[in-house]
Design a protein around this motif. Structure first.
Motif, PDB file in Angstrom:
ATOM      1  N   UNK A 265       0.856  -1.197  -0.179  1.00 44.04           N
ATOM      2  CA  UNK A 265      -0.210  -0.089  -0.121  1.00 44.04           C
ATOM      3  C   UNK A 265       0.710   1.318   0.095  1.00 44.04           C
ATOM      4  N   UNK A 266       2.111   1.406   0.796  1.00 41.13           N
ATOM      5  CA  UNK A 266       2.896   2.383   0.763  1.00 41.13           C
ATOM      6  C   UNK A 266       3.335   2.762  -0.674  1.00 41.13           C
ATOM      7  N   UNK A 267       3.695   1.535  -1.303  1.00 40.46           N
ATOM      8  CA  UNK A 267       4.321   1.933  -2.797  1.00 40.46           C
ATOM      9  C   UNK A 267       3.158   2.690  -3.449  1.00 40.46           C
ATOM     10  N   UNK A 268       2.069   2.233  -3.553  1.00 36.55           N
ATOM     11  CA  UNK A 268       1.114   2.898  -4.472  1.00 36.55           C
ATOM     12  C   UNK A 268       0.925   4.150  -3.978  1.00 36.55           C
ATOM     13  N   UNK A 269       0.857   4.565  -2.824  1.00 35.91           N
ATOM     14  CA  UNK A 269       0.498   5.958  -1.931  1.00 35.91           C
ATOM     15  C   UNK A 269       1.922   6.742  -2.584  1.00 35.91           C
ATOM     16  N   UNK A 270       2.932   6.193  -2.427  1.00 29.53           N
ATOM     17  CA  UNK A 270       4.013   7.027  -2.767  1.00 29.53           C
ATOM     18  C   UNK A 270       4.171   7.045  -4.409  1.00 29.53           C
ATOM     19  N   UNK A 271       3.794   6.304  -4.996  1.00 26.42           N
ATOM     20  CA  UNK A 271       3.633   6.500  -6.626  1.00 26.42           C
ATOM     21  C   UNK A 271       2.618   7.593  -6.965  1.00 26.42           C
ATOM     22  N   UNK A 272       1.593   7.683  -6.378  1.00 24.14           N
ATOM     23  CA  UNK A 272       0.608   8.773  -6.338  1.00 24.14           C
ATOM     24  C   UNK A 272       1.294  10.291  -6.018  1.00 24.14           C
ATOM     25  N   UNK A 273       1.843  10.390  -4.854  1.00 28.91           N
ATOM     26  CA  UNK A 273       2.288  11.584  -4.339  1.00 28.91           C
ATOM     27  C   UNK A 273       3.364  11.923  -5.290  1.00 28.91           C
ATOM     28  N   UNK A 274       4.394  10.911  -6.023  1.00 29.67           N
ATOM     29  CA  UNK A 274       5.427  11.097  -7.069  1.00 29.67           C
ATOM     30  C   UNK A 274       4.819  11.801  -8.154  1.00 29.67           C
ATOM     31  N   UNK A 275       3.489  11.240  -8.633  1.00 25.27           N
ATOM     32  CA  UNK A 275       3.083  11.640  -9.889  1.00 25.27           C
ATOM     33  C   UNK A 275       2.408  12.986  -9.502  1.00 25.27           C
ATOM     34  N   UNK A 276       1.834  13.429  -8.523  1.00 28.60           N
ATOM     35  CA  UNK A 276       1.173  14.520  -8.133  1.00 28.60           C
ATOM     36  C   UNK A 276       2.414  15.578  -8.041  1.00 28.60           C
ATOM     37  N   UNK A 277       3.326  15.407  -7.510  1.00 31.50           N
ATOM     38  CA  UNK A 277       4.659  16.292  -7.225  1.00 31.50           C
ATOM     39  C   UNK A 277       4.949  16.767  -8.525  1.00 31.50           C
ATOM     40  N   UNK A 278       5.047  15.818  -9.502  1.00 28.40           N
ATOM     41  CA  UNK A 278       5.689  16.318 -10.666  1.00 28.40           C
ATOM     42  C   UNK A 278       4.334  17.205 -11.577  1.00 28.40           C
ATOM     43  N   UNK A 279       3.459  16.782 -11.450  1.00 30.51           N
ATOM     44  CA  UNK A 279       2.197  17.490 -11.958  1.00 30.51           C
ATOM     45  C   UNK A 279       2.137  18.820 -11.296  1.00 30.51           C
ATOM     46  N   UNK A 280       1.873  18.906  -9.864  1.00 29.18           N
ATOM     47  CA  UNK A 280       1.594  20.047  -9.306  1.00 29.18           C
ATOM     48  C   UNK A 280       2.807  21.104  -9.523  1.00 29.18           C
ATOM     49  N   UNK A 281       3.992  20.590  -9.514  1.00 27.51           N
ATOM     50  CA  UNK A 281       5.161  21.666  -9.494  1.00 27.51           C
ATOM     51  C   UNK A 281       5.273  22.229 -10.692  1.00 27.51           C
TER      52      UNK A 281
ATOM     53  N   UNK B 206       2.794  22.349 -13.317  1.00 30.26           N
ATOM     54  CA  UNK B 206       1.617  22.994 -13.908  1.00 30.26           C
ATOM     55  C   UNK B 206       0.880  24.061 -12.818  1.00 30.26           C
ATOM     56  N   UNK B 207       1.040  23.685 -11.328  1.00 32.78           N
ATOM     57  CA  UNK B 207       0.348  24.395 -10.365  1.00 32.78           C
ATOM     58  C   UNK B 207      -0.793  23.431  -9.684  1.00 32.78           C
ATOM     59  N   UNK B 208      -1.282  23.836  -8.734  1.00 30.56           N
ATOM     60  CA  UNK B 208      -2.237  22.781  -8.065  1.00 30.56           C
ATOM     61  C   UNK B 208      -3.418  22.872  -8.480  1.00 30.56           C
ATOM     62  N   UNK B 209      -3.997  24.073  -8.914  1.00 27.10           N
ATOM     63  CA  UNK B 209      -5.393  24.354  -9.272  1.00 27.10           C
ATOM     64  C   UNK B 209      -5.400  23.663 -10.881  1.00 27.10           C
ATOM     65  N   UNK B 210      -4.268  23.851 -11.533  1.00 28.76           N
ATOM     66  CA  UNK B 210      -4.503  23.216 -12.957  1.00 28.76           C
ATOM     67  C   UNK B 210      -4.434  21.879 -13.152  1.00 28.76           C
TER      68      UNK B 210
ATOM     69  N   UNK C  98      -1.703  30.012  -4.648  1.00 28.38           N
ATOM     70  CA  UNK C  98      -2.821  29.337  -5.109  1.00 28.38           C
ATOM     71  C   UNK C  98      -4.173  29.186  -4.342  1.00 28.38           C
ATOM     72  N   UNK C  99      -3.718  29.141  -2.938  1.00 33.55           N
ATOM     73  CA  UNK C  99      -4.785  28.917  -1.929  1.00 33.55           C
ATOM     74  C   UNK C  99      -5.102  30.170  -0.918  1.00 33.55           C
ATOM     75  N   UNK C 100      -4.449  31.202  -1.610  1.00 27.87           N
ATOM     76  CA  UNK C 100      -4.806  32.512  -0.766  1.00 27.87           C
ATOM     77  C   UNK C 100      -5.943  32.787   0.057  1.00 27.87           C
ATOM     78  N   UNK C 101      -6.959  32.242  -0.708  1.00 27.57           N
ATOM     79  CA  UNK C 101      -8.424  32.509  -0.329  1.00 27.57           C
ATOM     80  C   UNK C 101      -8.795  31.748   0.640  1.00 27.57           C
ATOM     81  N   UNK C 102      -8.068  30.638   1.192  1.00 29.43           N
ATOM     82  CA  UNK C 102      -8.228  29.517   2.015  1.00 29.43           C
ATOM     83  C   UNK C 102      -7.353  29.618   3.083  1.00 29.43           C
ATOM     84  N   UNK C 103      -7.317  30.301   4.103  1.00 28.10           N
ATOM     85  CA  UNK C 103      -6.082  30.466   4.916  1.00 28.10           C
ATOM     86  C   UNK C 103      -5.952  29.080   6.011  1.00 28.10           C
TER      87      UNK C 103
END
Length: 190
Positions: A1-17, A19-23, A108-113
């Motif tokens: 389960x940890x490997x899958x979670x890590x894979x998701x975070x790695x994929x999200x990290x690449x995309x978020x960095x 393109x931005x978190x909202x995009x 990007x989250x400035x309106x959500x302190x």
């Protein structure tokens, strides 16, 4: 389960960095991770939880890099702080560089302190200040905490200006200013 979670975070990290978190959609993250959206939601209740995990995953590696750059640099504390900025300037010269992921996410989250990712970004920045204050105190700074806050202001300001202008020389100039500031805080600049 940890490997899958890590894979998701790695994929999200690449995309978020990149393109931005909202995009970036959850569908895009699931696709990059090679999973279904349902599988992604098994590991993360929401995109907000995934954004927070992305920032938390960046925290320790970033602080470790600062520590390594500081320790490997020759000279006094001022020169060591300047070296950290020099490494950041080198990174900023890469076309893949998109600035500080913590600051960009917070913007990007400035309106959500109260957003958990804002809290994660704050923890990282506070961790940087505490790390630097420890090193400056060990080097003999009279008010290491205030000095670390001042250096952080220079660094975060440099992140913003370099991102706007795409000119890493601003990070170098901020490093020069930080060196002077640290030396003055140590009494060496007088």
């Amino acid at each position: 389960m940890g490997d899958t979670r890590d894979r998701i975070v790695k994929a999200a990290s690449a995309l978020f960095y990149r393109q931005g978190i909202r995009a970036v959609s959850v569908d895009a993250i699931a696709e990059k991770a090679g999973l279904t959206k349902r599988s992604l939601y098994y590991h993360f209740r929401s995109k907000d939880d995934l954004i927070t995990a992305y920032l938390e995953a960046r925290d320790r590696p970033n602080l470790d890099a600062f520590d390594r750059w500081f320790e490997e640099a020759e000279g006094d504390a001022g020169a060591k702080v300047r070296a950290v900025f020099g490494h950041l300037a080198c990174a900023a010269r890469s076309p893949k560089w998109k600035g500080c992921g913590f600051l960009r996410s917070a913007a990007e989250l400035v309106g959500m302190p109260g957003h958990p990712a804002i809290r994660a970004a704050n923890r990282h920045k506070a961790g940087f200040e505490a790390w630097l204050a420890d090193r400056l105190a060990a080097a003999g700074a009279a008010d290491a905490e205030a000095l670390a806050q001042q250096v952080r202001l220079l660094m975060d300001g440099a992140f913003a200006v370099v991102l706007l202008n795409r000119d890493a020389r601003y990070m170098d100039r901020a490093g020069e200013a930080a060196e002077v500031l640290v030396r003055a805080g140590m009494g060496a600049g007088r």
